[in-house]
Design an enzyme around this catalytic site. Structure first.
Site, PDB file in Angstrom:
ATOM      1  N   GLY A   1       1.325  -0.912  -0.357  1.00  0.00           N
ATOM      2  CA  GLY A   1      -0.294  -0.044  -0.475  1.00  0.00           C
ATOM      3  C   GLY A   1       0.700   0.757  -0.284  1.00  0.00           C
ATOM      4  O   GLY A   1       2.225   1.247   0.465  1.00  0.00           O
ATOM      5  N   CYS A   2       0.407   2.146  -0.326  1.00  0.00           N
ATOM      6  CA  CYS A   2       0.975   3.945  -0.451  1.00  0.00           C
ATOM      7  C   CYS A   2       1.805   3.898   1.337  1.00  0.00           C
ATOM      8  O   CYS A   2       2.666   3.970   0.874  1.00  0.00           O
ATOM      9  CB  CYS A   2      -0.006   4.653  -1.305  1.00  0.00           C
ATOM     10  SG  CYS A   2      -1.156   4.586   0.014  1.00  0.00           S
ATOM     11  N   TYR A   3       0.695   3.829   1.935  1.00  0.00           N
ATOM     12  CA  TYR A   3       0.934   4.260   3.446  1.00  0.00           C
ATOM     13  C   TYR A   3       2.487   3.730   3.592  1.00  0.00           C
ATOM     14  O   TYR A   3       2.835   4.242   4.755  1.00  0.00           O
ATOM     15  CB  TYR A   3      -0.195   4.620   3.958  1.00  0.00           C
ATOM     16  CG  TYR A   3      -1.425   5.638   4.166  1.00  0.00           C
ATOM     17  CD1 TYR A   3      -0.519   7.893   3.996  1.00  0.00           C
ATOM     18  CD2 TYR A   3      -2.341   5.404   3.897  1.00  0.00           C
ATOM     19  CE1 TYR A   3      -1.301   8.650   3.787  1.00  0.00           C
ATOM     20  CE2 TYR A   3      -3.038   6.756   3.987  1.00  0.00           C
ATOM     21  CZ  TYR A   3      -2.415   7.908   4.093  1.00  0.00           C
ATOM     22  OH  TYR A   3      -3.791   9.132   3.945  1.00  0.00           O
TER      23      TYR A   3
ATOM     24  N   THR B   1       3.780   2.141   2.048  1.00  0.00           N
ATOM     25  CA  THR B   1       5.463   2.663   2.157  1.00  0.00           C
ATOM     26  C   THR B   1       6.431   3.127   2.605  1.00  0.00           C
ATOM     27  O   THR B   1       7.741   2.683   2.577  1.00  0.00           O
ATOM     28  CB  THR B   1       5.481   2.671   0.073  1.00  0.00           C
ATOM     29  OG1 THR B   1       4.579   1.131  -0.688  1.00  0.00           O
ATOM     30  CG2 THR B   1       6.794   2.646  -0.683  1.00  0.00           C
ATOM     31  N   ALA B   2       5.553   4.392   2.428  1.00  0.00           N
ATOM     32  CA  ALA B   2       6.866   4.879   3.361  1.00  0.00           C
ATOM     33  C   ALA B   2       7.258   5.258   4.612  1.00  0.00           C
ATOM     34  O   ALA B   2       7.768   5.444   5.392  1.00  0.00           O
ATOM     35  CB  ALA B   2       6.166   6.090   3.020  1.00  0.00           C
TER      36      ALA B   2
END
Ligand SMILES: NC(=O)C1=CN([C@@H]2O[C@H](COP(=O)(O)OP(=O)(O)OC[C@H]3O[C@@H](n4cnc5c(N)ncnc54)[C@H](OP(=O)(O)O)[C@@H]3O)[C@@H](O)[C@H]2O)C=CC1
Ligand SMILES: CC(=O)N[C@@H](CCC(=O)OP(=O)(O)O)C(=O)O
Length: 347
Positions: free
Chosen positions: A152-154, A156-157
């Site tokens: 997921g995007c969050y 990943t960060a």
């Protein structure tokens, strides 16, 4: 170089990550896009749907049922949760490599999925084959995988922000809090009340407080690294920008630390990882916009004896399509950076 390019198909290309995949793959020297699907727009040209591809990708969108899977080497599923699993079930034994951008196979088991996604999983067997597609952590496993669950995007960060602290045997790491902000494209192409212009413009708000599904994805991955169960807090916020995630994480360490040792820890952990840039100042979302870079600034707050880690990614690139292409490169045994070295668009 092979004589023939690898053939790839994008399923769900009327959405944001689908079009971002097309933007990256069309300039990838080792692959050819052979089909792009859309259920609600089949028959139209891809460039009619996404004008930026005019004269570049003009071919017709087909339905997912019409994909000739035998001719495809890699299929990207840019579909909603719950829909992807049906396509994985259909194609998993057809000899094609599958990269799923949804959350359907990212977690450790169907039970954890059902608990956090509040829906039934109709292909639990897929979890046996799925590899969590974070190249900085699982490159070896990805290289032999048939099914990659793109993070997921969050997550990943957040995971890239904290992996050096949880994965370096530092002893006790506690009280982690992740405060993350995302641009609107993270919510997908479909308009909703939340994404309505007047609810987003000039506005800023938290959501999913205490129960966002990315909490468990982050916890699980950091627990695997720590070899111990990790509980943390994650709060997402909606930013009035189109793309970009900025995550600020805070945690306490038992170990004595200073700025120099913290920076070295991060630089060592991400040595030879081409898409993580350990920065010496706080990154901004524009400094990674349109690129596959994750910029990370670890700061040691000697007053509170806590680490503060700031990370910036483009949610559609490093947080989705770029990471998916990175996974594809590894699965195909290509140079991992090929097709992905775009310089960020600043300003
Ligand atoms: N946006 C982001 O920043 C990120 C998204 N993701 C994940 O990637 C996936 C795709 O995201 P995103 O591109 O934002 O989503 P969008 O909502 O923008 O697009 C989803 C696509 O799926 C297609 N679709 C919808 N329902 C069906 C169905 N029943 N059968 C076949 N196709 C269907 C849609 O339309 P149609 O086929 O009708 O044209 C559309 O093309 C999601 O799982 C998302 O959670 C992951 C990381 C970041
Ligand atoms: C801004 C916004 O709404 N973001 C999405 C996350 C997008 C993403 O990466 O997540 P999945 O692939 O796990 O859906 C959300 O919070 O649901």
């Amino acid at each position: 170089m092979r004589n023939q390019r690898y053939k790839v198909s994008i399923v769900g290309a009327s959405g944001y990550t689908g079009s971002e995949l097309a933007r990256i793959l069309i300039n990838h020297p080792e692959v050819e896009i052979v089909s792009i699907t859309s259920e609600s727009h089949k028959g139209k040209r891809f460039s009619d749907l996404h004008g930026q591809f005019s004269g570049i990708i003009d071919f017709e969108l087909i339905g997912a049922d019409e994909v000739n899977i035998e001719e495809v080497d890699v299929v990207f599923l840019a579909l909603p949760h719950g829909v992807s699993m049906e396509f994985v079930k259909r194609w998993i034994d057809d000899g094609v490599k599958i990269i799923d951008l949804s959350g359907d196979f990212r977690l450790s088991s169907p039970e954890v999925y059902e608990d956090w996604y509040k829906k039934d999983h109709t292909f639990p067997k897929g979890f046996e084959q799925a590899v969590y597609g974070m190249p900085e952590l699982y490159s070896d496993e990805i290289s032999t995988a048939t099914l990659v669950a793109n993070p997921g995007c969050y997550p990943t960060a957040s995971i890239l922000s904290l992996a050096p602290l949880f994965g370096s045997g530092l002893g006790s790491v506690s009280g982690a809090v992740i405060d993350a902000k995302s641009g609107l494209t993270g919510a997908g192409v479909k308009a909703s009340n939340t994404t309505h212009f007047s609810n987003v413009n000039d506005n800023f708000k938290a959501y999913g407080i205490g129960n966002h599904r990315h909490t468990v994805e982050i916890q699980e991955q950091l627990s695997f690294l720590m070899k111990n169960s990790v509980i943390l807090q994650f709060t997402p916020h909606l930013l009035p920008v189109d793309r970009g995630i900025l995550a600020t994480s805070y945690l306490s360490l038992d170990k004595e630390m200073d700025q120099e040792s913290l920076t070295s820890l991060y630089k060592d952990f991400y040595k030879n990882k081409p898409f993580v840039r350990v920065r010496n100042q706080a990154p901004s979302i524009k400094e990674v916009r349109g690129s596959n870079y994750a910029d990370i600034y670890p700061f040691w707050d000697k007053r509170t004896k806590r680490a503060i880690v700031i990370a910036a990614i483009d949610n559609l690139v490093k947080g989705a399509a770029g990471q998916a292409v990175h996974n594809m490169n590894i699965m195909l045994g290509l140079n991992e950076s090929i097709g992905l070295l775009q310089v960020p668009m600043q300003p």
